[in-house]
Design a protein around this motif. Structure first.
Motif, PDB file in Angstrom:
ATOM      1  N   VAL A   1      32.635  34.373 -42.557  1.00 27.73           N
ATOM      2  CA  VAL A   1      31.658  33.286 -42.423  1.00 27.73           C
ATOM      3  C   VAL A   1      31.225  32.823 -43.815  1.00 27.73           C
ATOM      4  N   MET A   2      31.007  33.754 -44.724  1.00 29.83           N
ATOM      5  CA  MET A   2      30.632  33.366 -46.085  1.00 29.83           C
ATOM      6  C   MET A   2      31.741  32.542 -46.738  1.00 29.83           C
ATOM      7  N   ALA A   3      32.995  32.921 -46.518  1.00 31.10           N
ATOM      8  CA  ALA A   3      34.127  32.172 -47.092  1.00 31.10           C
ATOM      9  C   ALA A   3      34.189  30.762 -46.518  1.00 31.10           C
ATOM     10  N   LEU A   4      33.961  30.625 -45.220  1.00 30.37           N
ATOM     11  CA  LEU A   4      33.941  29.295 -44.608  1.00 30.37           C
ATOM     12  C   LEU A   4      32.816  28.441 -45.182  1.00 30.37           C
ATOM     13  N   LEU A   5      31.657  29.049 -45.366  1.00 31.84           N
ATOM     14  CA  LEU A   5      30.533  28.314 -45.944  1.00 31.84           C
ATOM     15  C   LEU A   5      30.835  27.888 -47.380  1.00 31.84           C
ATOM     16  N   LEU A   6      31.480  28.750 -48.140  1.00 32.19           N
ATOM     17  CA  LEU A   6      31.839  28.393 -49.514  1.00 32.19           C
ATOM     18  C   LEU A   6      32.861  27.267 -49.551  1.00 32.19           C
ATOM     19  N   ASP A   7      33.731  27.216 -48.559  1.00 36.03           N
ATOM     20  CA  ASP A   7      34.682  26.114 -48.499  1.00 36.03           C
ATOM     21  C   ASP A   7      33.948  24.796 -48.264  1.00 36.03           C
ATOM     22  N   ALA A   8      32.935  24.834 -47.410  1.00 37.10           N
ATOM     23  CA  ALA A   8      32.167  23.626 -47.108  1.00 37.10           C
ATOM     24  C   ALA A   8      31.156  23.292 -48.208  1.00 37.10           C
ATOM     25  N   PHE A   9      30.616  24.330 -48.844  1.00 36.34           N
ATOM     26  CA  PHE A   9      29.586  24.156 -49.879  1.00 36.34           C
ATOM     27  C   PHE A   9      29.992  24.981 -51.108  1.00 36.34           C
ATOM     28  N   PRO A  10      30.963  24.497 -51.881  1.00 36.19           N
ATOM     29  CA  PRO A  10      31.579  25.300 -52.946  1.00 36.19           C
ATOM     30  C   PRO A  10      30.634  25.726 -54.074  1.00 36.19           C
ATOM     31  N   HIS A  11      29.496  25.108 -54.198  1.00 41.65           N
ATOM     32  CA  HIS A  11      28.588  25.470 -55.286  1.00 41.65           C
ATOM     33  C   HIS A  11      27.469  26.401 -54.831  1.00 41.65           C
ATOM     34  N   ALA A  12      27.521  26.862 -53.608  1.00 41.91           N
ATOM     35  CA  ALA A  12      26.481  27.766 -53.098  1.00 41.91           C
ATOM     36  C   ALA A  12      26.576  29.120 -53.800  1.00 41.91           C
ATOM     37  N   SER A  13      25.433  29.647 -54.168  1.00 45.05           N
ATOM     38  CA  SER A  13      25.375  30.962 -54.812  1.00 45.05           C
ATOM     39  C   SER A  13      25.343  32.046 -53.738  1.00 45.05           C
ATOM     40  N   PRO A  14      25.639  33.302 -54.115  1.00 44.36           N
ATOM     41  CA  PRO A  14      25.519  34.385 -53.135  1.00 44.36           C
ATOM     42  C   PRO A  14      24.132  34.455 -52.497  1.00 44.36           C
TER      43      PRO A  14
END
Length: 187
Positions: free
Chosen positions: A139-152
């Motif tokens: 889920v975190m990987a999918l979110l990073l794909d959609a929002f590539p600049h999101a921090s941990p």
């Protein structure tokens, strides 16, 4: 060190965004073993999310390094959304915080398998928090794909606020913040 620079070349950006871990000191339940905390802290300081399987302690407590404040610990639930009998529970021995952080499916997961004698058997059903943690990592990987600049920390916050609350109202030491919900997190 290898995770921060896998190819050994400083000029390449090849560090992972998320590290999934399915190991811990299962024989050292309810202890805060800080041997690996500097490494986990270093990963987080470089913007790498760190996800750990919460452990299979049969609800008797937490394990390190999943119980570090820097780690996301993922427990297991079954088909009825009940905490699995084997899943580790909290609170965290390291900081008294909520443990596990989240839950995800971890019972009878259909997974790849190498049979010791029959090479035609490629898959089997297994249970454990090692099968729960990849759900959160995914889920975190999918979110990073959609929002590539999101921090941990941004990813963790959105997972906390969008998780399906199970058990006691609010975060608790059986379900954590709840069952990770990919669609709600994305929205």
């Amino acid at each position: 060190q290898w995770m921060l620079n896998p190819d050994g070349v400083d000029s390449t950006d090849d560090a992972p965004d998320i590290v999934n871990n399915s190991w811990g000191f299962d024989d050292e339940v309810n202890r805060c073993i800080l041997d690996f905390q500097p490494a986990v802290s270093a990963l987080k300081s470089f913007g790498i999310a760190v996800v750990f399987a919460a452990g299979n302690t049969e609800q008797t407590g937490d394990i390190s390094p999943a119980n570090y404040p820097e780690s996301l610990a993922v427990g297991s639930i079954g088909p009825s959304n009940e905490v699995s009998f084997f899943s580790a529970t909290g609170p965290s021995t390291c900081n008294g915080g909520v443990y596990p952080t989240f839950v995800a499916p971890g019972e009878d997961i259909f997974t790849s398998y190498i049979h010791p004698t029959d090479t035609s058997v490629l898959y089997a059903l297994y249970s454990g928090t090692s099968f729960s943690a990849p759900h959160v990592t995914g889920v975190m990987a999918l979110l990073l794909d959609a929002f590539p600049h999101a921090s941990p920390s941004e990813l963790e916050t959105v997972l906390q606020t969008s998780a399906l609350d199970l058990g006691d109202v609010g975060a608790d030491n059986y379900y954590g913040y709840g069952l990770v919900n990919a669609l709600a997190a994305y929205e």
